[in-house]
Motif scaffolding. Structure first.
Motif, PDB file in Angstrom:
ATOM      1  N   LYS A  78      97.965 113.172  70.630  1.00  0.00           N
ATOM      2  CA  LYS A  78      98.494 112.560  71.859  1.00  0.00           C
ATOM      3  C   LYS A  78      99.527 113.469  72.522  1.00  0.00           C
ATOM      4  N   TRP A  91      88.128 107.795  66.949  1.00  0.00           N
ATOM      5  CA  TRP A  91      88.599 107.426  68.285  1.00  0.00           C
ATOM      6  C   TRP A  91      89.610 106.283  68.218  1.00  0.00           C
ATOM      7  N   HIS A  95      88.100 112.307  72.366  1.00  0.00           N
ATOM      8  CA  HIS A  95      89.113 111.324  72.773  1.00  0.00           C
ATOM      9  C   HIS A  95      88.867 110.733  74.156  1.00  0.00           C
ATOM     10  N   ASP A  96      88.201 111.478  75.040  1.00  0.00           N
ATOM     11  CA  ASP A  96      88.036 111.003  76.425  1.00  0.00           C
ATOM     12  C   ASP A  96      86.633 110.501  76.737  1.00  0.00           C
ATOM     13  N   ASP A 116      97.658 116.228  74.278  1.00  0.00           N
ATOM     14  CA  ASP A 116      96.964 115.702  75.459  1.00  0.00           C
ATOM     15  C   ASP A 116      97.919 115.591  76.649  1.00  0.00           C
ATOM     16  N   PHE A 154      92.902 107.685  67.173  1.00  0.00           N
ATOM     17  CA  PHE A 154      93.572 108.330  68.309  1.00  0.00           C
ATOM     18  C   PHE A 154      94.238 107.278  69.199  1.00  0.00           C
ATOM     19  N   GLU A 155      93.501 106.256  69.542  1.00  0.00           N
ATOM     20  CA  GLU A 155      94.011 105.205  70.428  1.00  0.00           C
ATOM     21  C   GLU A 155      95.222 104.499  69.820  1.00  0.00           C
ATOM     22  N   ALA A 207      96.996 111.621  64.957  1.00  0.00           N
ATOM     23  CA  ALA A 207      96.885 111.007  66.289  1.00  0.00           C
ATOM     24  C   ALA A 207      98.137 111.266  67.116  1.00  0.00           C
ATOM     25  N   MET A 243      89.192 114.905  66.864  1.00  0.00           N
ATOM     26  CA  MET A 243      89.714 113.757  67.611  1.00  0.00           C
ATOM     27  C   MET A 243      89.781 114.070  69.104  1.00  0.00           C
ATOM     28  N   LEU A 244      90.275 115.264  69.426  1.00  0.00           N
ATOM     29  CA  LEU A 244      90.426 115.640  70.829  1.00  0.00           C
ATOM     30  C   LEU A 244      89.074 115.891  71.501  1.00  0.00           C
ATOM     31  N   SER A 275      88.702 118.433  77.799  1.00  0.00           N
ATOM     32  CA  SER A 275      88.576 118.187  76.361  1.00  0.00           C
ATOM     33  C   SER A 275      88.479 119.506  75.595  1.00  0.00           C
TER      34      SER A 275
END
Ligand SMILES: [Ca+2]
Lengths: 198, 198
Positions: free
Chosen positions: B136, B121, B73-74, B139, B124-125, B132, B69-70, B43
């Motif tokens: 992505k 989050w 994100h996880d 990522d 992001f999803e 986002a 966001m990053l 991250s």
């Protein structure tokens, strides 16, 4: 297109070099005590700390700059290693090593970015701006929480006293985020009362 | 003061829970191949990737939002684990587990922050906003670089083909940052030519 590829190549070279920060082991452990944390995951955690705790800064800050500062604040450790605040080392010698590390590592980036990243790191090191003062406060908070979560953690190993913690850590946290130190102080005092022989 | 302490206690509880992300092991290794990386240090690394590579976004983004966001994100992987894109799993079941994880973990924060972090989050999803889409893309870039640095890394283990890499990774990187994929494509093609039996 050729110059864009050259630029991306330089950026990826920097990012690949930065990967080595995941292999620099710090003094403090994970909150479950299972192992010592590395400076890569530490950098993530304190960026998150800053994001969550920004409202407790005692002067106006730009949290977006603070987060960026914290993402790069430890990168020189790839060459210089981590220096625990309770460890004892020659500050002048360390500073020279860290300056050389900053030259080399930020120098991998395209020149404009090398300059911008270096300026942000210099600002953090100087600890004078509001953003740097808050970033430094946050950097000091996270190991305290980790040590509290692991029943004193590395404090016994470094023979840390409550007074040293106040002088070396508390003063710096209070400078940028006094409310956070106030919230931690009760837990810290409680631990030292329970664990100090007299 | 009492309510500030209560608020800080909730924030520190979230940050201590987040520490567990350092123990979630991912599919990809460090760039030196010495071990698999964890989702905490991952991250950090992709937040740094975004900071360095922001200029290559193919639509207007707010890099400060992308970085935040990053950083989060996880976090659901604390409950849901990491799911390698080449691994194969039930998407509907995984989504339900991740939604419950987001409820629990972001729910540790004070209500206003729980809502703000959850919204970021969710964004992001959903992978719909410019921020986002770029997040992505980034990522997906970092594991490719790691695999290239370690002579294919985990590609042989997952029997990944050049076509699968294009479909599962390339398309998504191209969506937000086509110049980065173009720069990587030559290296990727070269690796597969050298390592594909015919
Ligand atoms: Ca990820």
């Amino acid at each position: 297109m050729a110059s864009v590829v050259t630029r991306i190549d330089a950026q990826l070279a920097f990012l690949t070099e930065a990967d080595k920060l995941k292999s620099v082991v710090r003094g403090t452990t994970l909150c479950d005590g299972s192992r010592r944390e590395n400076s890569g995951e530490h950098s993530w955690h304190i960026a998150l700390y800053a994001m969550v705790l920004a409202e407790h800064a005692n002067r106006p800050i730009n949290i977006d700059r603070v987060i960026k500062m914290l993402l790069i604040h430890d990168i020189v450790e790839i060459d210089a290693g981590d220096n625990p605040i309770h460890g004892g080392h020659d500050p002048a010698k360390m500073e020279a090593i860290e300056q050389a590390a900053a030259d080399r590592i930020f120098g991998l980036l395209p020149p404009d970015q090398a300059q911008a990243f270096r300026a942000l790191w210099d600002e953090f090191e100087a600890a004078q701006s509001n953003d740097a003062i808050f970033a430094k406060s946050i950097d000091r908070v996270q190991p305290v929480v980790s040590n509290l979560e692991t029943d004193g953690g590395t404090w016994p190993e470094y023979n840390v006293t409550a007074e040293q913690l106040q002088t070396r850590v508390g003063v710096k946290v209070q400078k940028g985020a006094p409310a956070i130190w106030a919230a931690l102080k009760a837990r810290i005092d409680d631990w030292f009362v329970r664990n100090t022989a007299n």
